[in-house]
Design a protein around this motif. Structure first.
Motif: not given
Length: 75
Positions: A40-43, A45-63
């Motif tokens: 989990l890289r960052k969220k 300000p209101l917690g949605d969306p979140i930014e993940l690193t998965v399999r070497g790339y950045e992925l933004s995902l809704r909560k």
């Protein structure tokens, strides 16, 4: 534990996907498969969306989407 409960800077491994149908297919297509490492890289300000690193790339995902991903925290 679910992915939407992870804190910034923590790592985890995907254990299972709880959703069915379209949501499950969407998460699998984004690389969130059992055994995949996530960081989990960052969220927003209101917690949605979140930014993940998965399999070497950045992925933004809704909560609400992250709520379908069961994980196990890594030490």
């Amino acid at each position: 534990m679910l992915l939407d409960e992870l804190k910034i800077g923590e790592s985890a491994t995907v254990v299972a996907l709880l959703g069915e149908g379209k949501i499950r297919r969407r998460l699998l297509d984004m690389g969130l498969t059992p055994g995949a490492a996530v960081y989990l890289r960052k969220k927003a300000p209101l917690g949605d969306p979140i930014e993940l690193t998965v399999r070497g790339y950045e992925l933004s995902l809704r909560k609400d989407e992250a709520h379908y991903v069961e994980i196990q925290k890594r030490q």
